[in-house]
Design a protein around this motif. Structure first.
Motif, PDB file in Angstrom:
ATOM      1  N   LYS A  92       0.763  -1.178   0.055  1.00  0.00           N
ATOM      2  CA  LYS A  92      -0.058  -0.006   0.014  1.00  0.00           C
ATOM      3  C   LYS A  92       0.747   1.266  -0.180  1.00  0.00           C
ATOM      4  O   LYS A  92       0.738   2.262  -0.737  1.00  0.00           O
ATOM      5  N   ARG A  93       2.124   1.187   0.669  1.00  0.00           N
ATOM      6  CA  ARG A  93       2.877   2.615   0.809  1.00  0.00           C
ATOM      7  C   ARG A  93       3.561   2.683  -0.646  1.00  0.00           C
ATOM      8  O   ARG A  93       3.701   3.963  -0.620  1.00  0.00           O
ATOM      9  N   VAL A 110      -3.555   1.155  13.481  1.00  0.00           N
ATOM     10  CA  VAL A 110      -3.502  -0.215  13.245  1.00  0.00           C
ATOM     11  C   VAL A 110      -4.285  -0.665  12.130  1.00  0.00           C
ATOM     12  O   VAL A 110      -5.697  -0.542  12.200  1.00  0.00           O
ATOM     13  N   SER A 111      -4.096  -0.894  10.756  1.00  0.00           N
ATOM     14  CA  SER A 111      -4.690  -1.225   9.755  1.00  0.00           C
ATOM     15  C   SER A 111      -4.628  -2.640   9.371  1.00  0.00           C
ATOM     16  O   SER A 111      -4.005  -3.335  10.054  1.00  0.00           O
ATOM     17  N   LEU A 112      -5.654  -2.973   8.751  1.00  0.00           N
ATOM     18  CA  LEU A 112      -5.786  -4.341   8.613  1.00  0.00           C
ATOM     19  C   LEU A 112      -4.590  -5.042   7.755  1.00  0.00           C
ATOM     20  O   LEU A 112      -4.113  -5.969   8.071  1.00  0.00           O
ATOM     21  N   GLN A 113      -3.894  -3.885   6.823  1.00  0.00           N
ATOM     22  CA  GLN A 113      -2.374  -4.507   6.131  1.00  0.00           C
ATOM     23  C   GLN A 113      -1.437  -4.713   7.207  1.00  0.00           C
ATOM     24  O   GLN A 113      -0.791  -5.580   7.353  1.00  0.00           O
ATOM     25  N   LEU A 114      -1.485  -3.904   8.316  1.00  0.00           N
ATOM     26  CA  LEU A 114      -0.667  -4.223   9.391  1.00  0.00           C
ATOM     27  C   LEU A 114      -0.826  -5.361  10.046  1.00  0.00           C
ATOM     28  O   LEU A 114       0.199  -6.189  10.445  1.00  0.00           O
ATOM     29  N   ILE A 139      -2.353  -8.262   9.126  1.00  0.00           N
ATOM     30  CA  ILE A 139      -1.918  -9.359   8.228  1.00  0.00           C
ATOM     31  C   ILE A 139      -0.441  -9.441   8.225  1.00  0.00           C
ATOM     32  O   ILE A 139       0.115 -10.807   8.255  1.00  0.00           O
ATOM     33  N   SER A 140       0.362  -8.202   8.251  1.00  0.00           N
ATOM     34  CA  SER A 140       1.829  -8.371   8.358  1.00  0.00           C
ATOM     35  C   SER A 140       2.387  -8.997   9.553  1.00  0.00           C
ATOM     36  O   SER A 140       3.202  -9.825   9.524  1.00  0.00           O
ATOM     37  N   ILE A 141       1.937  -8.380  10.578  1.00  0.00           N
ATOM     38  CA  ILE A 141       2.429  -9.177  11.932  1.00  0.00           C
ATOM     39  C   ILE A 141       1.915 -10.715  11.934  1.00  0.00           C
ATOM     40  O   ILE A 141       2.741 -11.477  12.474  1.00  0.00           O
ATOM     41  N   THR A 142       0.632 -10.923  11.631  1.00  0.00           N
ATOM     42  CA  THR A 142       0.363 -12.389  11.561  1.00  0.00           C
ATOM     43  C   THR A 142       1.165 -13.332  10.772  1.00  0.00           C
ATOM     44  O   THR A 142       1.728 -14.277  11.196  1.00  0.00           O
ATOM     45  N   LEU A 143       1.607 -12.664   9.617  1.00  0.00           N
ATOM     46  CA  LEU A 143       2.535 -13.619   8.666  1.00  0.00           C
ATOM     47  C   LEU A 143       3.943 -13.675   9.254  1.00  0.00           C
ATOM     48  O   LEU A 143       4.566 -14.735   9.118  1.00  0.00           O
ATOM     49  N   ILE A 144       4.366 -12.553   9.954  1.00  0.00           N
ATOM     50  CA  ILE A 144       5.830 -12.528  10.506  1.00  0.00           C
ATOM     51  C   ILE A 144       5.751 -13.404  11.564  1.00  0.00           C
ATOM     52  O   ILE A 144       7.010 -14.198  11.714  1.00  0.00           O
ATOM     53  N   ILE A 145       4.814 -13.490  12.593  1.00  0.00           N
ATOM     54  CA  ILE A 145       4.803 -14.164  13.540  1.00  0.00           C
ATOM     55  C   ILE A 145       4.713 -15.820  13.241  1.00  0.00           C
ATOM     56  O   ILE A 145       5.354 -16.598  13.776  1.00  0.00           O
TER      57      ILE A 145
END
Length: 295
Positions: free
Chosen positions: A141-142, A268-272, A274-280
């Motif tokens: 998105k950025r 805290v966006s949906l994009q963030l 999702i990113s946090i979930t994926l990284i964890i």
């Protein structure tokens, strides 16, 4: 009770790592001097490490090879990662930095696979894929909003690669050595010395003249928190083992995000999410089987 103590240590370490990112952001934004902040990180860290070394007589006897390893780690940590991170934190949100820096374990095991330090594992390879997906989602998105932020984001990606290199160097060091406390002390002393020379050379406000006491205290706390977290991590690994201790990676990512939202009102966006979930998920999949250093 023993398991409760382990859990308390785990949370404390993760809290230290998480809050330190926000403290660093406040310091560099207030002083507008990322390299000066990096010096104080190393200098205060060296003082705290000296106290740590003094707690055991065994650490006072020089272990052959620690100076060269300490120099290499100082270049990577104090001169490399800290300076880059401090500049990056000035421009990026803490929540974004949390995901990028949180990919360090994934990058470590990617490099380990490439150079043959670690055996190929489908599970760990899947973890690496999740990690890169997390960063991709974060940037997607950025990219269309602010190309400058993307540039700083790409620069930020250097930090986990540097940390991964440090992990691998420490792994090599630990094969024939065990005085991690002494190595930490040398790393911080050398880093502080190198950054002192630079700051004196360019004439920066290294003594933080005309800076209020609270800001000085905040800057000084950064190095102390770093050393505290490392000391507690060594303790946790010795008590609970490396696999349990590796959970600090993703818990710290969560705490970093929480503090970023709390202190800097970051969204805290949906994009963030999702990113946090994926990284964890990625970090969980590449959990190490053994520690990278000996306590």
């Amino acid at each position: 009770m023993k398991h409760l103590n382990h859990f308390i240590l785990l949370i404390t370490i993760s809290l230290c790592w998480g809050i330190n990112v926000s403290i660093i952001k406040f310091a560099v934004l207030t002083l507008n001097a990322p390299i000066t902040v990096a010096f104080w990180q190393s200098f205060i860290g060296a003082l705290c490490a000296l106290a740590w070394v003094s707690t055991g007589n065994d650490n006072k006897k020089y272990e052959k090879g620690n100076l060269s390893y300490g120099f290499a780690l100082a270049l990577l940590h104090a001169v490399g990662a800290n300076i880059i991170a401090n500049f990056v934190i000035m421009h990026l949100e803490v929540t974004t930095v949390a995901v990028i820096f949180g990919s360090t374990p994934i990058i470590t095991y990617l490099i380990s696979h490439i150079i043959g330090y670690d055996r190929f594992s489908p599970q760990r390879m899947l973890g690496i894929i999740f990690g890169f997906l997390a960063v991709t989602v974060l940037f997607a998105k950025r990219l269309s909003i602010n190309s400058t932020l993307v540039t700083w984001g790409l620069i930020a990606c250097l930090v986990p690669f540097i940390f991964a290199s440090m992990n691998l160097i420490t792994t090599q060091w630990s094969k024939n050595r065990h005085k991690y406390v002494q190595l930490t002390f040398l790393r911080y002393v050398i880093g502080a010395t190198l950054l002192l020379f630079y700051n004196l050379l360019v004439g920066t406000n290294i003594l933080l003249v005309n800076t209020d006491f609270s800001t000085k205290l905040i800057v000084a706390s950064i190095g102390g928190i770093e050393i505290l977290s490392q000391a507690l991590l060594v303790l946790l690994i010795s008590k609970a083992g490396p696999v349990f201790s590796s959970q600090t990676s993703y818990i710290a990512t969560l705490f970093t995000v929480i503090f970023g939202v709390f202190f800097f009102n970051e969204a805290v966006s949906l994009q963030l999410v999702i990113s946090i979930t994926l990284i964890i998920v990625g970090i969980v999949l590449v959990q190490p089987k053994k520690t990278t250093f000996k306590s």
